[in-house]
Design a protein around this motif. Structure first.
Motif, PDB file in Angstrom:
ATOM      1  N   VAL A 105      17.104 -23.147   5.592  1.00  0.00           N
ATOM      2  CA  VAL A 105      18.117 -22.860   4.568  1.00  0.00           C
ATOM      3  C   VAL A 105      17.910 -23.777   3.371  1.00  0.00           C
ATOM      4  CG1 VAL A 105      20.590 -22.889   4.011  1.00  0.00           C
ATOM      5  CG2 VAL A 105      19.830 -22.104   6.266  1.00  0.00           C
ATOM      6  N   ARG A 106      17.901 -23.188   2.184  1.00  0.00           N
ATOM      7  CA  ARG A 106      17.845 -23.970   0.945  1.00  0.00           C
ATOM      8  C   ARG A 106      18.875 -23.395  -0.019  1.00  0.00           C
ATOM      9  NH1 ARG A 106      18.227 -27.728  -2.552  1.00  0.00           N
ATOM     10  NH2 ARG A 106      16.391 -28.358  -3.768  1.00  0.00           N
ATOM     11  N   SER A 107      19.863 -24.228  -0.371  1.00  0.00           N
ATOM     12  CA  SER A 107      20.889 -23.776  -1.324  1.00  0.00           C
ATOM     13  C   SER A 107      20.778 -24.571  -2.605  1.00  0.00           C
ATOM     14  CB  SER A 107      22.289 -24.002  -0.749  1.00  0.00           C
ATOM     15  OG  SER A 107      22.382 -23.464   0.526  1.00  0.00           O
ATOM     16  N   PHE A 108      21.090 -23.912  -3.693  1.00  0.00           N
ATOM     17  CA  PHE A 108      21.210 -24.589  -4.996  1.00  0.00           C
ATOM     18  C   PHE A 108      22.658 -24.402  -5.416  1.00  0.00           C
ATOM     19  CE2 PHE A 108      16.723 -23.180  -4.938  1.00  0.00           C
ATOM     20  CZ  PHE A 108      16.100 -24.414  -5.075  1.00  0.00           C
ATOM     21  N   GLY A 109      23.480 -25.443  -5.316  1.00  0.00           N
ATOM     22  CA  GLY A 109      24.905 -25.279  -5.583  1.00  0.00           C
ATOM     23  C   GLY A 109      25.462 -24.242  -4.619  1.00  0.00           C
ATOM     24  N   GLY A 110      26.098 -23.228  -5.139  1.00  0.00           N
ATOM     25  CA  GLY A 110      26.679 -22.196  -4.278  1.00  0.00           C
ATOM     26  C   GLY A 110      25.694 -21.097  -3.914  1.00  0.00           C
ATOM     27  N   LEU A 111      24.479 -21.168  -4.473  1.00  0.00           N
ATOM     28  CA  LEU A 111      23.532 -20.071  -4.267  1.00  0.00           C
ATOM     29  C   LEU A 111      22.583 -20.362  -3.108  1.00  0.00           C
ATOM     30  CD1 LEU A 111      22.023 -17.639  -6.388  1.00  0.00           C
ATOM     31  CD2 LEU A 111      20.287 -19.338  -5.821  1.00  0.00           C
ATOM     32  N   ASP A 132      -2.779  -2.144  -0.126  1.00  0.00           N
ATOM     33  CA  ASP A 132      -4.237  -2.222  -0.048  1.00  0.00           C
ATOM     34  C   ASP A 132      -4.717  -3.397   0.815  1.00  0.00           C
ATOM     35  OD1 ASP A 132      -6.939  -2.129  -0.428  1.00  0.00           O
ATOM     36  OD2 ASP A 132      -6.911  -2.776  -2.514  1.00  0.00           O
ATOM     37  N   ILE A 133      -4.106  -4.557   0.632  1.00  0.00           N
ATOM     38  CA  ILE A 133      -4.727  -5.729   1.282  1.00  0.00           C
ATOM     39  C   ILE A 133      -3.921  -6.373   2.404  1.00  0.00           C
ATOM     40  CG2 ILE A 133      -6.100  -6.276  -0.779  1.00  0.00           C
ATOM     41  CD1 ILE A 133      -4.347  -8.720  -1.158  1.00  0.00           C
ATOM     42  N   SER A 134      -2.646  -5.977   2.594  1.00  0.00           N
ATOM     43  CA  SER A 134      -1.856  -6.692   3.607  1.00  0.00           C
ATOM     44  C   SER A 134      -2.089  -6.139   5.006  1.00  0.00           C
ATOM     45  CB  SER A 134      -0.355  -6.569   3.323  1.00  0.00           C
ATOM     46  OG  SER A 134      -0.079  -6.877   1.997  1.00  0.00           O
ATOM     47  N   ASP A 135      -2.169  -7.034   5.975  1.00  0.00           N
ATOM     48  CA  ASP A 135      -2.156  -6.633   7.379  1.00  0.00           C
ATOM     49  C   ASP A 135      -0.717  -6.521   7.868  1.00  0.00           C
ATOM     50  OD1 ASP A 135      -5.032  -6.825   7.748  1.00  0.00           O
ATOM     51  OD2 ASP A 135      -4.741  -8.979   7.514  1.00  0.00           O
ATOM     52  N   TRP A 136       0.146  -7.268   7.217  1.00  0.00           N
ATOM     53  CA  TRP A 136       1.558  -7.338   7.622  1.00  0.00           C
ATOM     54  C   TRP A 136       2.369  -7.642   6.364  1.00  0.00           C
ATOM     55  CZ3 TRP A 136       3.442  -5.956  12.236  1.00  0.00           C
ATOM     56  CH2 TRP A 136       4.749  -6.320  12.584  1.00  0.00           C
ATOM     57  N   VAL A 137       3.568  -7.116   6.286  1.00  0.00           N
ATOM     58  CA  VAL A 137       4.396  -7.341   5.102  1.00  0.00           C
ATOM     59  C   VAL A 137       5.757  -7.887   5.524  1.00  0.00           C
ATOM     60  CG1 VAL A 137       5.487  -6.263   3.087  1.00  0.00           C
ATOM     61  CG2 VAL A 137       3.247  -5.463   3.863  1.00  0.00           C
ATOM     62  N   VAL A 138       6.195  -8.937   4.826  1.00  0.00           N
ATOM     63  CA  VAL A 138       7.517  -9.516   5.051  1.00  0.00           C
ATOM     64  C   VAL A 138       8.324  -9.283   3.779  1.00  0.00           C
ATOM     65  CG1 VAL A 138       8.806 -11.664   5.428  1.00  0.00           C
ATOM     66  CG2 VAL A 138       6.620 -11.270   6.625  1.00  0.00           C
ATOM     67  N   VAL A 139       9.518  -8.721   3.934  1.00  0.00           N
ATOM     68  CA  VAL A 139      10.352  -8.407   2.765  1.00  0.00           C
ATOM     69  C   VAL A 139      11.549  -9.332   2.730  1.00  0.00           C
ATOM     70  CG1 VAL A 139      11.499  -6.579   1.465  1.00  0.00           C
ATOM     71  CG2 VAL A 139       9.747  -5.990   3.168  1.00  0.00           C
ATOM     72  N   MET A 140      11.740 -10.009   1.592  1.00  0.00           N
ATOM     73  CA  MET A 140      12.912 -10.866   1.418  1.00  0.00           C
ATOM     74  C   MET A 140      13.841 -10.262   0.377  1.00  0.00           C
ATOM     75  SD  MET A 140      11.434 -14.768   1.357  1.00  0.00           S
ATOM     76  CE  MET A 140      13.083 -15.526   1.330  1.00  0.00           C
ATOM     77  N   ALA A 141      15.131 -10.507   0.556  1.00  0.00           N
ATOM     78  CA  ALA A 141      16.129 -10.165  -0.472  1.00  0.00           C
ATOM     79  C   ALA A 141      17.270 -11.144  -0.304  1.00  0.00           C
ATOM     80  CB  ALA A 141      16.617  -8.732  -0.306  1.00  0.00           C
ATOM     81  N   ALA A 142      17.739 -11.699  -1.416  1.00  0.00           N
ATOM     82  CA  ALA A 142      18.838 -12.665  -1.406  1.00  0.00           C
ATOM     83  C   ALA A 142      18.626 -13.765  -0.364  1.00  0.00           C
ATOM     84  CB  ALA A 142      20.177 -11.941  -1.181  1.00  0.00           C
ATOM     85  N   GLY A 143      17.402 -14.238  -0.263  1.00  0.00           N
ATOM     86  CA  GLY A 143      17.094 -15.387   0.585  1.00  0.00           C
ATOM     87  C   GLY A 143      16.745 -15.055   2.023  1.00  0.00           C
ATOM     88  N   VAL A 157      16.312 -18.194   6.244  1.00  0.00           N
ATOM     89  CA  VAL A 157      15.424 -17.443   7.138  1.00  0.00           C
ATOM     90  C   VAL A 157      15.618 -17.948   8.565  1.00  0.00           C
ATOM     91  CG1 VAL A 157      13.015 -16.975   7.735  1.00  0.00           C
ATOM     92  CG2 VAL A 157      13.730 -16.955   5.338  1.00  0.00           C
ATOM     93  N   GLU A 158      16.052 -17.050   9.447  1.00  0.00           N
ATOM     94  CA  GLU A 158      16.327 -17.440  10.841  1.00  0.00           C
ATOM     95  C   GLU A 158      15.053 -17.709  11.636  1.00  0.00           C
ATOM     96  OE1 GLU A 158      18.909 -14.818  12.978  1.00  0.00           O
ATOM     97  OE2 GLU A 158      20.428 -14.960  11.397  1.00  0.00           O
ATOM     98  N   HIS A 159      14.158 -16.730  11.599  1.00  0.00           N
ATOM     99  CA  HIS A 159      12.916 -16.919  12.350  1.00  0.00           C
ATOM    100  C   HIS A 159      11.810 -16.080  11.731  1.00  0.00           C
ATOM    101  CE1 HIS A 159      10.472 -18.138  15.758  1.00  0.00           C
ATOM    102  NE2 HIS A 159      10.033 -16.902  15.836  1.00  0.00           N
ATOM    103  N   LEU A 160      10.686 -16.727  11.479  1.00  0.00           N
ATOM    104  CA  LEU A 160       9.552 -15.997  10.907  1.00  0.00           C
ATOM    105  C   LEU A 160       8.264 -16.608  11.437  1.00  0.00           C
ATOM    106  CD1 LEU A 160       8.429 -13.906   8.845  1.00  0.00           C
ATOM    107  CD2 LEU A 160       8.441 -15.745   7.150  1.00  0.00           C
ATOM    108  N   GLU A 161       7.360 -15.744  11.851  1.00  0.00           N
ATOM    109  CA  GLU A 161       6.046 -16.210  12.313  1.00  0.00           C
ATOM    110  C   GLU A 161       4.961 -15.533  11.485  1.00  0.00           C
ATOM    111  OE1 GLU A 161       5.534 -15.778  16.534  1.00  0.00           O
ATOM    112  OE2 GLU A 161       7.440 -16.789  16.976  1.00  0.00           O
ATOM    113  N   ILE A 162       3.960 -16.309  11.117  1.00  0.00           N
ATOM    114  CA  ILE A 162       2.838 -15.786  10.342  1.00  0.00           C
ATOM    115  C   ILE A 162       1.590 -15.780  11.222  1.00  0.00           C
ATOM    116  CG2 ILE A 162       1.369 -16.127   8.292  1.00  0.00           C
ATOM    117  CD1 ILE A 162       4.236 -15.585   7.476  1.00  0.00           C
ATOM    118  N   GLN A 163       1.003 -14.605  11.354  1.00  0.00           N
ATOM    119  CA  GLN A 163      -0.185 -14.450  12.206  1.00  0.00           C
ATOM    120  C   GLN A 163      -1.410 -15.131  11.577  1.00  0.00           C
ATOM    121  OE1 GLN A 163      -0.695 -13.301  15.178  1.00  0.00           O
ATOM    122  NE2 GLN A 163      -2.614 -12.161  15.322  1.00  0.00           N
ATOM    123  N   ARG A 164      -2.154 -15.831  12.394  1.00  0.00           N
ATOM    124  CA  ARG A 164      -3.374 -16.502  11.945  1.00  0.00           C
ATOM    125  C   ARG A 164      -4.460 -15.481  11.551  1.00  0.00           C
ATOM    126  NH1 ARG A 164      -4.311 -21.222  13.976  1.00  0.00           N
ATOM    127  NH2 ARG A 164      -3.146 -20.640  15.841  1.00  0.00           N
TER     128      ARG A 164
END
Ligand SMILES: Nc1ncnc2c1ncn2[C@@H]1O[C@H](COP(=O)(O)OP(=O)(O)OP(=O)(O)O)[C@@H](O)[C@H]1O
Ligand SMILES: [Mg+2]
Length: 310
Positions: free
Chosen positions: A31-37, A235-246, A42-49
């Motif tokens: 978790v990273r907040s700037f003031g109230g924002l 074209d180039i991603s093996d895997w895609v992670v989508v973020m929105a509002a942190g 991110v609860e859990h994320l793993e990046i494949q080697r």
């Protein structure tokens, strides 16, 4: 050609936080907040080697903040993250780089009034956490030849060798992006995080940049890259992670993303990028000049903090 590592992702469920068969970066409750924002939550994320992971999301989603956190350029309010089982918490950028995780910046950080080769040397120094501009000072000889040889080899690979002695300011936007990528490779990293490597690059160079990114994977590196152009992502991603509002709102193979309603709803597409402003560049150069003058005067205690994030 998909690598074995990429193939292994084909069988995974398209679920947020899904464990990867060979995870190299693992993030928990970050978790990273700037003031109230809340910029990142991110609860859990793993990046494949050994894979290319695309990190996408609308402007302000928290992609750059996540890169900053993972590479030691920023610290979170809470959370844990590791690289090959080793915690990266509270490490400085050069310590993270030394372990093998490097990043490039969304806004190009090449210094216009230094040569291309000097920019490369400076990159190597900063990644090792050594004194600012040591690489450019007379008398700094110990590893100079090795570093210069590696710099020239990389410049050759990125077709910038003919420009080695030119001021970085004479490069096109695309060439600056190439320089930035080449510079990130000076420390022979294992994980490379690229923040919008194609932004502002003209179409003629886009293809070559894409090939360079794919080549990093062929060499066994793990690549995480932020990109707004969905054609490039597909074209180039093996895997895609989508973020929105942190938050991570979806992850899966590229084909899973365009049919995901949450992604379609969140992803706005519009994006503006800007180069280093003249004022920012003047400030950095002024600091560099002070550093050089002090170094020449033999001031051994000169702080290097002012140059962090260069
Ligand atoms: N240093 C900071 N101080 C205050 N707010 C910040 C800071 N850095 C980022 N933010 C805010 O955090 C949120 C996430 O920003 P971030 O730059 O990570 O988004 P991004 O996904 O990289 O967006 P873009 O696609 O525009 O590059 C935004 O609302 C941004 O304004
Ligand atoms: Mg960003």
């Amino acid at each position: 050609m998909p690598t074995d590592s990429a193939q292994a992702l084909r069988h995974l469920p398209w679920e947020i936080g899904v464990p990867k068969p060979d995870a190299t970066i693992v993030v928990d409750d970050l978790v990273r907040s700037f003031g109230g924002l809340t910029a990142v939550a991110v609860e859990h994320l793993e990046i494949q080697r050994g894979c290319i992971t695309g990190l996408i999301g609308p402007n302000g989603a928290g992609k750059t903040t996540m890169f900053n956190l993972l590479t030691g350029f920023d610290q979170p309010n809470t959370g844990r993250w590791s690289f090959d089982g080793r915690s990266l918490g509270r490490l400085k950028p050069h310590q993270v780089a030394r372990l093998g995780v490097v990043r490039t910046f969304q806004l190009t950080k090449a210094l216009s009034r230094l040569s291309v080769l000097e920019n490369m040397k400076l990159g190597a120094q900063q990644q090792r956490g050594e004194r600012f501009l040591n690489a450019l000072l007379p008398g700094w000889k110990s590893q100079e030849r090795d570093i210069e040889a590696r710099a020239m080899e990389l410049l050759d690979r990125f077709k910038l060798d003919a420009k080695a002695q030119d001021f970085a300011g004479t490069l096109s936007g695309g060439q600056r992006k190439l320089l930035e990528m080449a510079r990130a490779l000076m420390s022979q990293p294992k994980v490379v995080m690229l923040d919008e490597p194609m932004a502002g690059v003209n179409p003629a160079l886009t293809q070559s940049l894409l090939e360079h990114v794919k080549n990093l994977r062929e060499e066994g590196m793990t690549v995480v890259f932020v990109e707004h152009d969905m054609d490039v992502v597909r074209d180039i991603s093996d895997w895609v992670v989508v973020m929105a509002a942190g938050r991570v709102i979806a992850e899966g193979p590229p084909e899973s993303i365009s049919q995901n309603k949450d992604v379609v709803d969140a992803y706005l597409g519009a994006h503006h990028d800007a180069p280093l402003t003249v004022e920012e560049e003047e400030l950095v150069l002024a600091e560099a000049e002070v550093a050089i003058a002090a170094e020449k005067a033999g001031d051994a205690d000169l702080p290097t903090e002012t140059t962090r994030g260069l």
